[in-house]
Write a protein that holds these residues in place. Structure first.
Motif, PDB file in Angstrom:
ATOM      1  N   PRO A  13       1.007  -1.525   0.016  1.00 55.80           N
ATOM      2  CA  PRO A  13      -0.333   0.139   0.024  1.00 55.80           C
ATOM      3  C   PRO A  13       0.990   1.524   0.272  1.00 55.80           C
ATOM      4  O   PRO A  13       2.026   1.208   0.819  1.00 55.80           O
ATOM      5  CB  PRO A  13      -0.645  -0.256   1.687  1.00 55.80           C
ATOM      6  N   ARG A  14       0.058   2.374  -0.304  1.00 57.37           N
ATOM      7  CA  ARG A  14       1.505   3.649  -0.269  1.00 57.37           C
ATOM      8  C   ARG A  14       0.863   4.294   0.969  1.00 57.37           C
ATOM      9  O   ARG A  14      -0.568   4.514   0.699  1.00 57.37           O
ATOM     10  CB  ARG A  14       0.851   4.434  -2.008  1.00 57.37           C
ATOM     11  N   PRO A  15       1.165   5.002   1.332  1.00 56.43           N
ATOM     12  CA  PRO A  15       1.009   6.516   2.082  1.00 56.43           C
ATOM     13  C   PRO A  15       0.217   7.471   1.006  1.00 56.43           C
ATOM     14  O   PRO A  15       0.865   7.700  -0.610  1.00 56.43           O
ATOM     15  CB  PRO A  15       1.805   7.330   2.688  1.00 56.43           C
ATOM     16  N   ILE A  16      -0.800   8.193   1.633  1.00 55.12           N
ATOM     17  CA  ILE A  16      -1.260   9.215   0.877  1.00 55.12           C
ATOM     18  C   ILE A  16      -1.372  10.394   1.688  1.00 55.12           C
ATOM     19  O   ILE A  16      -1.552  10.970   2.666  1.00 55.12           O
ATOM     20  CB  ILE A  16      -2.642   9.087   0.931  1.00 55.12           C
ATOM     21  N   ALA A  17      -0.585  11.682   0.625  1.00 58.57           N
ATOM     22  CA  ALA A  17      -0.329  12.898   1.534  1.00 58.57           C
ATOM     23  C   ALA A  17      -2.115  13.755   1.537  1.00 58.57           C
ATOM     24  O   ALA A  17      -1.886  14.285  -0.241  1.00 58.57           O
ATOM     25  CB  ALA A  17       0.713  13.556   0.719  1.00 58.57           C
ATOM     26  N   TRP A  18      -2.236  14.553   2.097  1.00 58.56           N
ATOM     27  CA  TRP A  18      -3.946  14.742   1.615  1.00 58.56           C
ATOM     28  C   TRP A  18      -3.417  16.212   2.272  1.00 58.56           C
ATOM     29  O   TRP A  18      -2.922  16.878   3.461  1.00 58.56           O
ATOM     30  CB  TRP A  18      -4.182  14.543   3.717  1.00 58.56           C
ATOM     31  N   VAL A  19      -3.039  17.130   1.098  1.00 58.63           N
ATOM     32  CA  VAL A  19      -2.392  18.406   1.090  1.00 58.63           C
ATOM     33  C   VAL A  19      -3.079  19.385   1.098  1.00 58.63           C
ATOM     34  O   VAL A  19      -3.807  19.895  -0.295  1.00 58.63           O
ATOM     35  CB  VAL A  19      -1.233  18.243  -0.294  1.00 58.63           C
ATOM     36  N   LEU A  20      -3.091  20.549   1.942  1.00 58.68           N
ATOM     37  CA  LEU A  20      -3.367  21.720   1.884  1.00 58.68           C
ATOM     38  C   LEU A  20      -3.087  22.553   1.591  1.00 58.68           C
ATOM     39  O   LEU A  20      -1.744  22.681   2.073  1.00 58.68           O
ATOM     40  CB  LEU A  20      -3.809  22.018   3.702  1.00 58.68           C
ATOM     41  N   SER A  21      -3.157  23.595   0.609  1.00 61.92           N
ATOM     42  CA  SER A  21      -2.269  24.249   0.228  1.00 61.92           C
ATOM     43  C   SER A  21      -3.226  26.276  -0.202  1.00 61.92           C
ATOM     44  O   SER A  21      -4.652  25.505  -0.416  1.00 61.92           O
ATOM     45  CB  SER A  21      -1.912  24.302  -1.305  1.00 61.92           C
ATOM     46  N   ASP A  22      -2.922  27.092   0.117  1.00 60.00           N
ATOM     47  CA  ASP A  22      -3.003  28.435  -0.386  1.00 60.00           C
ATOM     48  C   ASP A  22      -3.795  28.745  -1.829  1.00 60.00           C
ATOM     49  O   ASP A  22      -3.062  28.741  -2.110  1.00 60.00           O
ATOM     50  CB  ASP A  22      -2.179  29.908   0.747  1.00 60.00           C
ATOM     51  N   ASN A  23      -4.975  29.315  -1.418  1.00 57.11           N
ATOM     52  CA  ASN A  23      -5.609  29.334  -3.072  1.00 57.11           C
ATOM     53  C   ASN A  23      -5.177  31.106  -3.678  1.00 57.11           C
ATOM     54  O   ASN A  23      -5.692  31.583  -4.897  1.00 57.11           O
ATOM     55  CB  ASN A  23      -6.717  29.157  -2.974  1.00 57.11           C
ATOM     56  N   GLY A  24      -4.197  31.666  -2.458  1.00 60.68           N
ATOM     57  CA  GLY A  24      -4.091  32.724  -2.756  1.00 60.68           C
ATOM     58  C   GLY A  24      -4.884  33.970  -2.898  1.00 60.68           C
ATOM     59  O   GLY A  24      -5.296  34.751  -3.007  1.00 60.68           O
ATOM     60  N   GLN A  25      -6.031  33.543  -1.644  1.00 62.25           N
ATOM     61  CA  GLN A  25      -7.741  34.645  -2.235  1.00 62.25           C
ATOM     62  C   GLN A  25      -7.810  34.101  -0.133  1.00 62.25           C
ATOM     63  O   GLN A  25      -7.486  33.260   0.309  1.00 62.25           O
ATOM     64  CB  GLN A  25      -8.738  33.757  -2.237  1.00 62.25           C
ATOM     65  N   PRO A  26      -8.465  35.208   0.143  1.00 62.37           N
ATOM     66  CA  PRO A  26      -8.134  35.349   1.871  1.00 62.37           C
ATOM     67  C   PRO A  26      -9.515  33.889   2.186  1.00 62.37           C
ATOM     68  O   PRO A  26     -10.341  33.779   1.862  1.00 62.37           O
ATOM     69  CB  PRO A  26      -8.609  36.580   2.077  1.00 62.37           C
ATOM     70  N   THR A  27      -8.633  33.050   3.042  1.00 60.53           N
ATOM     71  CA  THR A  27      -8.983  32.197   3.390  1.00 60.53           C
ATOM     72  C   THR A  27      -9.795  31.184   2.497  1.00 60.53           C
ATOM     73  O   THR A  27     -10.627  30.104   3.172  1.00 60.53           O
ATOM     74  CB  THR A  27     -10.316  32.351   5.093  1.00 60.53           C
TER      75      THR A  27
END
Length: 204
Positions: A23-37
């Protein structure tokens, strides 16, 4: 069975690799859309640790169906920071739903009504319900292969772990992985958790 990759199309090679590197680990990635919040959230299972000094992890990010760059790549390239979560098996449906392709700027976090929490010492928040989170900054990004893929190398700055899953033993952290029940990736729509496989089809 013997398979010569030289005889296969790239899509066939992809299926062979995802069915056998398991099995492969999963990176659940949060990144900034460049808009407030406004934050993007997406899962990647071409993901691994590559160094401990400095602490580096790697994501391999492909293209959207229309051939454009995925939002995660664009956001990390522009903003330099992201948060990589390790999800529990109980979050499998949320992880799968976040793989859906949305117009740039639309937030999977808003769409799924996921709760955020502040990440101490870091500009971006983390998912409140994810048991593990890594605050990361861009270390290096390269285009590789014929597609091409984006190989994104991230430096881990801070690590968050829910206290119920971790103890310190003579300066070394011990993680209760049975209690954590981390979500792993198999081929197709299959996932892996605590020795069992199950299927959740990816949304269109």
């Amino acid at each position: 069975m013997y398979i010569d990759f030289a005889d296969l199309l790239s899509k066939q090679v992809y299926h062979c690799m995802t069915q056998t590197i398991v099995p492969r680990p999963i990176a659940w990635v949060l990144s900034d859309n460049g808009q407030p919040t406004s934050y993007n959230l997406a899962p990647f299972s071409y993901f691994t640790a590559i160094s401990s000094d400095p602490p580096l992890i790697m994501l391999s990010v492909g293209k959207k169906p229309d051939g454009s760059d995925k939002d995660t790549k664009v956001n990390i390239q522009n903003g330099k920071y992201c948060v990589v979560h390790i999800a529990s098996a109980e979050q499998a449906k949320q992880v799968t739903e976040s793989a859906k392709t949305l117009p740039y700027g639309e937030s999977e976090i808003v769409q799924q009504q996921l709760e955020l929490a502040s990440f101490e010492g870091f500009a971006l928040p983390r998912l409140a319900d994810a048991p593990i989170a890594m605050a990361c900054e861009l270390f290096e990004m390269q285009s590789i292969g014929n597609t091409p893929q984006s190989m994104i190398i991230l430096k881990v700055l801070h690590l968050y772990i829910e206290e119920q899953f971790a103890t310190m033993n003579e300066g070394r952290m011990d993680l209760d992985t049975n209690a954590l029940n981390p979500l792993g990736r198999l081929g197709g729509g299959e996932y892996w958790a605590n020795g069992q496989s199950f299927t959740i089809q990816r949304p269109k």
